[in-house]
Design a protein around this motif. Structure first.
Motif, PDB file in Angstrom:
ATOM      1  N   TYR A  12      46.452 -20.026  13.813  1.00  0.00           N
ATOM      2  CA  TYR A  12      46.236 -18.658  13.354  1.00  0.00           C
ATOM      3  C   TYR A  12      47.567 -17.994  13.002  1.00  0.00           C
ATOM      4  CZ  TYR A  12      41.478 -18.900  15.128  1.00  0.00           C
ATOM      5  OH  TYR A  12      40.173 -19.247  15.341  1.00  0.00           O
ATOM      6  N   ARG A  14      49.212 -14.243  10.935  1.00  0.00           N
ATOM      7  CA  ARG A  14      48.893 -12.935  10.381  1.00  0.00           C
ATOM      8  C   ARG A  14      49.922 -12.475   9.367  1.00  0.00           C
ATOM      9  NH1 ARG A  14      51.718  -9.011  13.309  1.00  0.00           N
ATOM     10  NH2 ARG A  14      52.703  -9.868  15.148  1.00  0.00           N
ATOM     11  N   TYR A  34      42.512 -20.277   3.100  1.00  0.00           N
ATOM     12  CA  TYR A  34      42.203 -20.312   4.520  1.00  0.00           C
ATOM     13  C   TYR A  34      41.310 -21.496   4.835  1.00  0.00           C
ATOM     14  CZ  TYR A  34      44.219 -15.703   4.278  1.00  0.00           C
ATOM     15  OH  TYR A  34      45.084 -14.665   4.066  1.00  0.00           O
ATOM     16  N   ASP A  36      38.391 -21.740   5.835  1.00  0.00           N
ATOM     17  CA  ASP A  36      37.032 -21.645   5.295  1.00  0.00           C
ATOM     18  C   ASP A  36      36.995 -21.784   3.769  1.00  0.00           C
ATOM     19  OD1 ASP A  36      38.030 -19.224   4.409  1.00  0.00           O
ATOM     20  OD2 ASP A  36      36.648 -17.988   5.558  1.00  0.00           O
ATOM     21  N   GLU A  40      43.278 -16.007  -1.027  1.00  0.00           N
ATOM     22  CA  GLU A  40      43.807 -14.642  -1.090  1.00  0.00           C
ATOM     23  C   GLU A  40      44.959 -14.660  -2.085  1.00  0.00           C
ATOM     24  OE1 GLU A  40      46.052 -11.213   1.558  1.00  0.00           O
ATOM     25  OE2 GLU A  40      45.080 -12.859   2.600  1.00  0.00           O
ATOM     26  N   GLY A  61      42.885  -9.310   6.956  1.00  0.00           N
ATOM     27  CA  GLY A  61      41.935  -9.759   7.963  1.00  0.00           C
ATOM     28  C   GLY A  61      42.570 -10.164   9.282  1.00  0.00           C
ATOM     29  N   LYS A  63      44.711 -12.215  12.047  1.00  0.00           N
ATOM     30  CA  LYS A  63      45.050 -13.625  12.232  1.00  0.00           C
ATOM     31  C   LYS A  63      44.028 -14.512  11.533  1.00  0.00           C
ATOM     32  CE  LYS A  63      47.479 -13.253  16.601  1.00  0.00           C
ATOM     33  NZ  LYS A  63      47.536 -13.762  17.982  1.00  0.00           N
ATOM     34  N   ARG A  64      44.534 -15.420  10.676  1.00  0.00           N
ATOM     35  CA  ARG A  64      43.664 -16.309   9.913  1.00  0.00           C
ATOM     36  C   ARG A  64      44.202 -17.730   9.981  1.00  0.00           C
ATOM     37  NH1 ARG A  64      41.268 -13.525   5.430  1.00  0.00           N
ATOM     38  NH2 ARG A  64      40.017 -15.402   5.227  1.00  0.00           N
ATOM     39  N   LYS A  65      43.325 -18.724   9.935  1.00  0.00           N
ATOM     40  CA  LYS A  65      43.740 -20.125   9.924  1.00  0.00           C
ATOM     41  C   LYS A  65      44.064 -20.536   8.488  1.00  0.00           C
ATOM     42  CE  LYS A  65      41.367 -21.795  14.003  1.00  0.00           C
ATOM     43  NZ  LYS A  65      40.536 -22.889  14.539  1.00  0.00           N
TER      44      LYS A  65
END
Length: 91
Positions: A12, A14, A34, A36, A40, A61, A63-65
Motif C-alpha cells: 500500500y 499513498r 492499481y 484492481d 489514475e 483514494g 493508500k492503494r496497492k
C-alpha cells in the motif's frame, strides 16, 4: 515513455516521488495502475534537474496497492545521455 512494474505482493502506498539522475528531464504525465487494474492519470508537467527530485505526488483514494507506473517525459541535454528515474513510494 517508460514503465516500472511493481512485483507483488503489492504494498500500500499513498504518495509517490521521483529522483532523476544522469540528465535533466521534463516529466509530462504519469499513469498509475492499481492492483484492481484501475488507472489514475496524473498530469505532472515539471522540469526536473539532473540530481533533482519531483514534487510529492498524492494518490487518490488514500493508500492503494500499486501494480505499475508509466511515465511520459522528454530528456533534456542530449549530451548528458538518457535520464534515469528512481521511483519512491511513501506509505
Amino acid at each position: 515513455h517508460d514503465r516500472i512494474e511493481i512485483v507483488g505482493p503489492y504494498d500500500y502506498f499513498r504518495k509517490l516521488k521521483l529522483k532523476v539522475t544522469n540528465s535533466p528531464l521534463n516529466l509530462q504525465k504519469m499513469v498509475v495502475r492499481y492492483e484492481d487494474g484501475a488507472p489514475e492519470n496524473i498530469e505532472v508537467r515539471q522540469d526536473i534537474a539532473k540530481g533533482g527530485e519531483s514534487r510529492v505526488i498524492d494518490l487518490k483514494g488514500g493508500k492503494r496497492k500499486l501494480k505499475s507506473v508509466e511515465f511520459w517525459y522528454d530528456t533534456k541535454g542530449i549530451l548528458n545521455g538518457k535520464a534515469d528515474l528512481t521511483l519512491f513510494g511513501m506509505k
